[in-house]
Design a protein around this motif. Structure first.
Motif, PDB file in Angstrom:
ATOM      1  N   LYS A   1       7.029  20.359   9.045  1.00 18.58           N
ATOM      2  CA  LYS A   1       7.837  19.617   8.097  1.00 18.58           C
ATOM      3  C   LYS A   1       8.899  18.848   8.867  1.00 18.58           C
ATOM      4  O   LYS A   1       9.553  19.399   9.748  1.00 18.58           O
ATOM      5  N   VAL A   2       9.017  17.577   8.543  1.00 21.81           N
ATOM      6  CA  VAL A   2      10.039  16.743   9.175  1.00 21.81           C
ATOM      7  C   VAL A   2      10.904  16.155   8.069  1.00 21.81           C
ATOM      8  O   VAL A   2      10.434  15.913   6.955  1.00 21.81           O
ATOM      9  N   SER A   3      12.169  15.954   8.380  1.00 22.91           N
ATOM     10  CA  SER A   3      13.075  15.377   7.395  1.00 22.91           C
ATOM     11  C   SER A   3      13.741  14.142   7.969  1.00 22.91           C
ATOM     12  O   SER A   3      13.973  14.045   9.174  1.00 22.91           O
ATOM     13  N   TYR A   4      14.012  13.217   7.086  1.00 22.50           N
ATOM     14  CA  TYR A   4      14.666  11.970   7.450  1.00 22.50           C
ATOM     15  C   TYR A   4      15.706  11.644   6.392  1.00 22.50           C
ATOM     16  O   TYR A   4      15.572  12.045   5.235  1.00 22.50           O
ATOM     17  N   SER A   5      16.703  10.887   6.773  1.00 21.63           N
ATOM     18  CA  SER A   5      17.705  10.454   5.806  1.00 21.63           C
ATOM     19  C   SER A   5      17.300   9.092   5.257  1.00 21.63           C
ATOM     20  O   SER A   5      16.489   8.383   5.848  1.00 21.63           O
ATOM     21  N   TYR A   6      17.872   8.741   4.140  1.00 20.27           N
ATOM     22  CA  TYR A   6      17.572   7.450   3.525  1.00 20.27           C
ATOM     23  C   TYR A   6      18.100   6.303   4.392  1.00 20.27           C
ATOM     24  O   TYR A   6      17.543   5.212   4.380  1.00 20.27           O
ATOM     25  N   SER A   7      19.137   6.564   5.153  1.00 18.97           N
ATOM     26  CA  SER A   7      19.667   5.521   6.042  1.00 18.97           C
ATOM     27  C   SER A   7      18.664   5.202   7.155  1.00 18.97           C
ATOM     28  O   SER A   7      18.700   4.108   7.706  1.00 18.97           O
ATOM     29  N   ASP A   8      17.771   6.144   7.487  1.00 25.32           N
ATOM     30  CA  ASP A   8      16.714   5.862   8.470  1.00 25.32           C
ATOM     31  C   ASP A   8      15.791   4.753   7.962  1.00 25.32           C
ATOM     32  O   ASP A   8      15.304   3.937   8.738  1.00 25.32           O
ATOM     33  N   ILE A   9      15.562   4.712   6.661  1.00 29.70           N
ATOM     34  CA  ILE A   9      14.745   3.650   6.072  1.00 29.70           C
ATOM     35  C   ILE A   9      15.524   2.332   6.096  1.00 29.70           C
ATOM     36  O   ILE A   9      14.980   1.288   6.435  1.00 29.70           O
ATOM     37  N   LEU A  10      16.808   2.409   5.758  1.00 34.11           N
ATOM     38  CA  LEU A  10      17.632   1.197   5.744  1.00 34.11           C
ATOM     39  C   LEU A  10      17.747   0.562   7.125  1.00 34.11           C
ATOM     40  O   LEU A  10      17.723  -0.655   7.259  1.00 34.11           O
ATOM     41  N   THR A  11      17.858   1.378   8.158  1.00 32.59           N
ATOM     42  CA  THR A  11      18.001   0.867   9.520  1.00 32.59           C
ATOM     43  C   THR A  11      16.651   0.611  10.176  1.00 32.59           C
ATOM     44  O   THR A  11      16.596   0.245  11.341  1.00 32.59           O
ATOM     45  N   GLU A  12      15.574   0.822   9.422  1.00 34.84           N
ATOM     46  CA  GLU A  12      14.205   0.600   9.878  1.00 34.84           C
ATOM     47  C   GLU A  12      13.822   1.469  11.065  1.00 34.84           C
ATOM     48  O   GLU A  12      12.987   1.097  11.879  1.00 34.84           O
ATOM     49  N   THR A  13      14.435   2.646  11.171  1.00 35.30           N
ATOM     50  CA  THR A  13      14.026   3.642  12.156  1.00 35.30           C
ATOM     51  C   THR A  13      12.739   4.309  11.681  1.00 35.30           C
ATOM     52  O   THR A  13      11.911   4.717  12.487  1.00 35.30           O
ATOM     53  N   VAL A  14      12.581   4.407  10.364  1.00 31.23           N
ATOM     54  CA  VAL A  14      11.395   5.002   9.758  1.00 31.23           C
ATOM     55  C   VAL A  14      10.832   4.024   8.734  1.00 31.23           C
ATOM     56  O   VAL A  14      11.586   3.444   7.955  1.00 31.23           O
ATOM     57  N   GLU A  15       9.528   3.843   8.756  1.00 25.38           N
ATOM     58  CA  GLU A  15       8.835   3.062   7.732  1.00 25.38           C
ATOM     59  C   GLU A  15       7.873   3.990   7.021  1.00 25.38           C
ATOM     60  O   GLU A  15       7.138   4.738   7.659  1.00 25.38           O
ATOM     61  N   ILE A  16       7.865   3.931   5.709  1.00 23.45           N
ATOM     62  CA  ILE A  16       6.956   4.757   4.910  1.00 23.45           C
ATOM     63  C   ILE A  16       6.003   3.829   4.178  1.00 23.45           C
ATOM     64  O   ILE A  16       6.430   2.911   3.493  1.00 23.45           O
ATOM     65  N   THR A  17       4.701   4.100   4.325  1.00 16.47           N
ATOM     66  CA  THR A  17       3.681   3.338   3.626  1.00 16.47           C
ATOM     67  C   THR A  17       2.794   4.327   2.881  1.00 16.47           C
ATOM     68  O   THR A  17       2.403   5.355   3.443  1.00 16.47           O
ATOM     69  N   LEU A  18       2.491   4.024   1.625  1.00 12.00           N
ATOM     70  CA  LEU A  18       1.607   4.898   0.853  1.00 12.00           C
ATOM     71  C   LEU A  18       0.180   4.739   1.343  1.00 12.00           C
ATOM     72  O   LEU A  18      -0.271   3.629   1.592  1.00 12.00           O
ATOM     73  N   CYS A  19      -0.534   5.859   1.479  1.00 13.06           N
ATOM     74  CA  CYS A  19      -1.939   5.808   1.889  1.00 13.06           C
ATOM     75  C   CYS A  19      -2.758   5.163   0.777  1.00 13.06           C
ATOM     76  O   CYS A  19      -2.515   5.389  -0.399  1.00 13.06           O
ATOM     77  N   GLY A  20      -3.729   4.367   1.161  1.00 14.10           N
ATOM     78  CA  GLY A  20      -4.574   3.696   0.189  1.00 14.10           C
ATOM     79  C   GLY A  20      -3.994   2.380  -0.281  1.00 14.10           C
ATOM     80  O   GLY A  20      -4.705   1.491  -0.688  1.00 14.10           O
ATOM     81  N   ASN A  21      -2.685   2.252  -0.242  1.00 16.24           N
ATOM     82  CA  ASN A  21      -2.009   1.004  -0.601  1.00 16.24           C
ATOM     83  C   ASN A  21      -1.387   0.441   0.655  1.00 16.24           C
ATOM     84  O   ASN A  21      -1.248   1.126   1.657  1.00 16.24           O
ATOM     85  N   GLN A  22      -0.967  -0.754   0.593  1.00 12.78           N
ATOM     86  CA  GLN A  22      -0.155  -1.300   1.662  1.00 12.78           C
ATOM     87  C   GLN A  22       1.285  -1.411   1.179  1.00 12.78           C
ATOM     88  O   GLN A  22       2.060  -2.202   1.668  1.00 12.78           O
ATOM     89  N   LEU A  23       1.621  -0.578   0.175  1.00  5.70           N
ATOM     90  CA  LEU A  23       2.946  -0.581  -0.403  1.00  5.70           C
ATOM     91  C   LEU A  23       3.920   0.154   0.497  1.00  5.70           C
ATOM     92  O   LEU A  23       3.735   1.331   0.781  1.00  5.70           O
ATOM     93  N   LYS A  24       4.938  -0.538   0.957  1.00  3.10           N
ATOM     94  CA  LYS A  24       5.956   0.067   1.799  1.00  3.10           C
ATOM     95  C   LYS A  24       7.140   0.454   0.950  1.00  3.10           C
ATOM     96  O   LYS A  24       7.534  -0.277   0.048  1.00  3.10           O
ATOM     97  N   ILE A  25       7.712   1.599   1.243  1.00  2.00           N
ATOM     98  CA  ILE A  25       8.941   2.018   0.595  1.00  2.00           C
ATOM     99  C   ILE A  25      10.074   1.482   1.452  1.00  2.00           C
ATOM    100  O   ILE A  25      10.180   1.806   2.626  1.00  2.00           O
ATOM    101  N   GLN A  26      10.895   0.639   0.860  1.00  2.00           N
ATOM    102  CA  GLN A  26      11.991   0.056   1.613  1.00  2.00           C
ATOM    103  C   GLN A  26      13.126  -0.284   0.661  1.00  2.00           C
ATOM    104  O   GLN A  26      12.960  -0.304  -0.542  1.00  2.00           O
ATOM    105  N   ALA A  27      14.270  -0.562   1.234  1.00  3.80           N
ATOM    106  CA  ALA A  27      15.429  -0.942   0.451  1.00  3.80           C
ATOM    107  C   ALA A  27      15.234  -2.361  -0.058  1.00  3.80           C
ATOM    108  O   ALA A  27      14.660  -3.199   0.617  1.00  3.80           O
ATOM    109  N   SER A  28      15.708  -2.639  -1.262  1.00 12.56           N
ATOM    110  CA  SER A  28      15.567  -3.979  -1.847  1.00 12.56           C
ATOM    111  C   SER A  28      16.537  -4.939  -1.234  1.00 12.56           C
ATOM    112  O   SER A  28      17.602  -4.677  -0.922  1.00 12.56           O
TER     113      SER A  28
END
Length: 88
Positions: free
Chosen positions: A61-88
């Motif tokens: 299990k790994v944990s990340y903060s939401y600021s990791d997404i904002l600073t683009e240290t972590v990118e999350i993409t849903l499998c099967g989609n090319q939908l990225k979770i990112q800040a608007s």
């Protein structure tokens, strides 16, 4: 600059995908980028947790903060989609 509303919106966005398979792309600096597949397991006020199956009955299990997404240290993409979770 990230505001509390931005982080709350990002948390809601991540929260809506609990239990789904995701692909994590993590930038560790100095041209080191790791790509892993896991399941978005839990969401907390400041962090989210992803369970990564490493094979042979081993998981991590790994944990990340939401600021990791904002600073683009972590990118999350849903499998099967090319939908990225990112800040608007």
């Amino acid at each position: 600059m990230a505001t509390k509303e931005t982080l709350a919106e990002l948390k809601k966005n991540v929260e809506s995908y609990i239990g789904q398979k995701v692909i994590l792309k993590t930038n560790k600096g100095r041209k080191r980028v790791f790509v892993k597949e896991g399941v978005l397991e839990e969401v907390y006020p400041n962090i989210f947790v992803v369970r990564i199956d490493r094979g042979l009955n081993s998981e991590r299990k790994v944990s990340y903060s939401y600021s990791d997404i904002l600073t683009e240290t972590v990118e999350i993409t849903l499998c099967g989609n090319q939908l990225k979770i990112q800040a608007s």
